[in-house]
Design an enzyme around this catalytic site. Structure first.
Site, short mmCIF file in Angstrom:
data_model
loop_
_atom_site.label_atom_id
_atom_site.label_comp_id
_atom_site.label_asym_id
_atom_site.label_seq_id
_atom_site.Cartn_x
_atom_site.Cartn_y
_atom_site.Cartn_z
N ARG A 61 0.81 -1.11 -0.13
CA ARG A 61 -0.04 -0.09 0.01
C ARG A 61 0.95 1.24 -0.15
O ARG A 61 1.77 1.60 0.79
CB ARG A 61 -1.00 -0.01 1.21
CG ARG A 61 -1.87 1.24 1.46
CD ARG A 61 -2.54 1.45 2.56
NE ARG A 61 -3.27 2.76 2.65
CZ ARG A 61 -3.41 3.40 3.58
NH1 ARG A 61 -2.87 3.04 4.79
NH2 ARG A 61 -3.98 4.71 3.40
N HIS B 54 -2.94 10.80 0.60
CA HIS B 54 -2.47 10.68 1.77
C HIS B 54 -1.90 12.07 2.44
O HIS B 54 -0.80 12.30 2.55
CB HIS B 54 -1.44 9.59 2.02
CG HIS B 54 -1.03 8.92 3.32
ND1 HIS B 54 -1.40 7.50 3.61
CD2 HIS B 54 -0.81 9.57 4.37
CE1 HIS B 54 -1.00 7.36 4.64
NE2 HIS B 54 -0.87 8.43 5.43
N GLU C 87 -7.93 8.65 5.94
CA GLU C 87 -8.06 9.15 7.32
C GLU C 87 -8.75 10.52 7.09
O GLU C 87 -8.10 11.43 7.61
CB GLU C 87 -6.88 9.02 8.11
CG GLU C 87 -6.53 7.65 8.22
CD GLU C 87 -5.40 7.68 9.88
OE1 GLU C 87 -4.76 8.48 9.88
OE2 GLU C 87 -4.89 6.32 9.77
N ASN D 157 -7.63 1.57 9.70
CA ASN D 157 -6.41 2.07 10.44
C ASN D 157 -6.62 2.15 11.76
O ASN D 157 -7.23 2.87 12.31
CB ASN D 157 -5.69 3.40 9.87
CG ASN D 157 -5.52 3.25 8.36
OD1 ASN D 157 -5.85 2.43 7.68
ND2 ASN D 157 -5.23 4.53 7.76
N TYR E 67 -4.52 1.75 15.65
CA TYR E 67 -3.48 1.86 16.59
C TYR E 67 -3.71 1.58 17.87
O TYR E 67 -2.79 1.14 18.56
CB TYR E 67 -2.57 3.44 16.23
CG TYR E 67 -1.82 3.14 14.82
CD1 TYR E 67 -2.64 3.68 13.61
CD2 TYR E 67 -0.43 2.80 14.67
CE1 TYR E 67 -2.18 3.58 12.43
CE2 TYR E 67 -0.15 2.89 13.14
CZ TYR E 67 -0.72 3.23 12.12
OH TYR E 67 -0.40 3.53 11.04
N GLU F 79 -3.68 -0.10 7.94
CA GLU F 79 -2.60 0.46 9.02
C GLU F 79 -2.88 -0.36 10.30
O GLU F 79 -3.79 -0.20 10.84
CB GLU F 79 -2.52 1.79 8.93
CG GLU F 79 -2.06 2.62 7.60
CD GLU F 79 -1.81 4.07 8.01
OE1 GLU F 79 -1.62 4.34 9.24
OE2 GLU F 79 -2.05 4.85 6.97
C1 LIG Z 1 -3.86 8.14 15.39
O1 LIG Z 1 -3.44 7.21 14.51
C2 LIG Z 1 -3.82 7.24 13.24
O2 LIG Z 1 -4.70 6.29 13.12
C3 LIG Z 1 -2.77 7.11 12.33
C4 LIG Z 1 -1.34 6.77 12.69
N1 LIG Z 1 -0.73 6.82 11.16
C5 LIG Z 1 -1.49 7.46 10.28
N2 LIG Z 1 -2.87 7.50 10.76
C6 LIG Z 1 -1.15 7.78 9.02
O3 LIG Z 1 -1.92 7.24 8.08
C7 LIG Z 1 0.41 7.65 8.72
O4 LIG Z 1 0.67 8.24 7.62
C8 LIG Z 1 1.34 7.70 10.02
O5 LIG Z 1 2.46 7.45 9.91
C9 LIG Z 1 0.60 6.68 11.13
C10 LIG Z 1 1.56 6.43 12.29
O6 LIG Z 1 1.40 7.56 12.97
#
Ligand SMILES: CO[C@H](O)c1c[n+]2c([nH]1)[C@H](O)[C@@H](O)[C@H](O)[C@H]2CO
Length: 447
Positions: free
Chosen positions: A77, A121, A166, A294, A296, A353
């Site tokens: 991706r 992005h 996002e 995505n 985290y 992600e």
């Molecule tokens: C709050 O976390 C978000 O879902 C998120 C985390 N992240 C993202 N979105 C972005 O899509 C990436 O470009 C970032 O590098 C990556 C790591 O920070």
């Protein structure tokens, strides 16, 4: 030792984004983006870092693809840099930009790796920002024209498409919280931008269908899970708002053609009324073929009238934290995936992600990032648990292949399974690279 076996056709991948890895910002005919402007504005990015060189993947993409080949992924991706294609946002096409992505996509296909393309992005051409950016409906049309060009140019080569990465980050993080480019702090502006992003997504999907481009298209919302601290209605409602502006706000319009009323009312009560024009929702609710998720982190939340615009605060329950300060809770991953499946049905999901910031450095030629292995193991297990619960997950793509430019945190935060020395640009495979390679090779997880 027990094993979790993933479905035969389950896809494994890695993810990156143009501004975070390419560099060569003034080479190959590329025009400036809002992140060039933002990162060169003193005080906006930690240590004054910028994406001018990043991982130099504009020149080193073959080395990166060789790493992917060794890793054994079947999906990569990446994102196309809009200002590398339209330096002015619209109008004259930069052929060198198209040629770069053809070289890269051809090299992926030669290596049996499926390209999954994110059209946006976050690197909006600065010329469009100068005309109001996503607050200006003309940017919606500019995005559709850019998308159409890329659809036609790569039709048949690229068969997995994501319109926008996002939209919560592009609207609320970047125009209300203000931590990302362009750095506004205006809730009404952010709400308007969120609507225009969904409109741009829907119109691009409609164009994709009209052009009869082979393949599938979706978008990639970021999601979180907020567990109420207590059963008090105030805590429950506060957590719904904390998820509502990130998950329901972007998924409801696409799947139901309406915004979640509880958030529409909450924004209106905060002087940020949603403004919709006739026909907008019809465009937005174009059916998608899949959604990218995505994820985290998740939190425990409770009501606090002083807890910002949403009146919610995170409660530290002692969960371990990552090196960027996010809580580690794989249970929340399962909870939000099943929440989405319960609410939006059988729509195919790719985890587009999931990863962790661990800043371990190179010692004796490797990086012993055991904490990253532990995180990935727990979160891939949560994916397996969700699959077993009937969630229609088709693949897992980890963020990221490489340490890279981590937006406002610059190069201080490392998410890669491959370490990057930003002085020499040398790549070093971390222990997590070899662990993930084994998971991919077997398509199973030892638990
Ligand atoms: C709050 O976390 C978000 O879902 C998120 C985390 N992240 C993202 N979105 C972005 O899509 C990436 O470009 C970032 O590098 C990556 C790591 O920070």
């Amino acid at each position: 030792m027990a094993y979790i076996q993933f479905p035969e056709d389950f896809k494994w991948g890695v993810a990156t984004a143009a501004y975070q890895i390419e560099g060569a910002v003034r080479q190959g005919g590329r025009g400036p983006s809002i992140w060039d402007t933002f990162s060169h504005t003193p005080g906006k990015v930690l240590n004054g870092d910028n994406g001018d060189v990043a991982c130099d993947s504009y020149h080193r993409y073959e080395e990166d693809i060789a790493l992917m080949k060794e890793l054994g992924v079947n999906v990569y991706r990446f994102s196309v840099s809009w200002p590398r294609i339209f330096p002015e946002g619209t109008g004259k096409v930069n052929k060198e930009g198209l040629a770069f992505y053809h070289r890269m996509v051809d090299k992926l296909l030669e290596n049996g790796i499926e390209p999954m393309c994110t059209l946006y992005h976050w690197d909006l051409p600065q010329v469009l920002q100068d005309k109001g950016g996503w607050d200006n409906r003309e940017t919606v049309e500019a995005f559709v024209a850019y998308s159409e060009l890329i659809f036609k140019e790569f039709s048949g080569k690229i068969k997995s498409w994501l319109t926008i990465n996002e939209p919560w980050c592009v609207s609320f993080l970047s125009n209300f919280i203000g931590a990302h480019a362009p750095g506004n702090q205006d809730l009404a502006l952010a709400v308007n931008i969120s609507h225009h992003l969904l409109l741009a997504h829907g119109k691009a999907v409609a164009r994709f269908r009209d052009l009869d481009i082979p393949g599938k298209i979706g978008f990639a919302p970021n999601v979180t899970w907020l567990e109420p601290y207590s059963r008090d209605q105030e805590d429950v409602e506060a957590c719904r708002r904390g998820m509502g502006w990130m998950v329901d706000w972007f998924l409801d319009p696409i799947f139901t053609g309406t915004y979640p009323a509880f958030m529409v009312d909450w924004f209106a009560a905060n002087q940020a009324p949603l403004q919709i024009k006739d026909g907008d929702m019809e465009w937005i609710k174009q059916p998608v073929d899949f959604i990218g998720i995505n994820y985290y982190e998740s939190n425990v939340g409770r009501h606090n009238p002083q807890g910002g615009m949403l009146e919610v605060e995170s409660v530290d329950m002692g969960y371990k934290k990552t090196d960027i300060g996010w809580f580690i809770n794989a249970e929340g991953f399962y909870n939000v995936l099943t929440f989405i499946a319960d609410k939006y049905g059988e729509i195919p999901i790719y985890i587009t992600e999931n990863g962790i910031c661990i800043n371990d450095g190179v010692e004796d030629g490797t990086v012993n990032d055991q904490r990253r292995i532990d995180y990935l193991k727990g979160h891939i297990a949560a994916v397996a648990r969700s699959l077993k619960s009937g969630v229609n997950i088709k693949g897992y793509i980890t963020w990221s292949l490489l340490d890279n430019f981590e937006w406002a945190e610059g190069y201080s935060k490392r998410f890669g399974i491959v370490h990057v020395n930003y002085r020499t640009l040398e790549r070093t495979k971390k222990e997590s690279f070899f662990w993930y390679q084994k998971v991919i090779g077997n398509s199973w997880l030892e638990v």
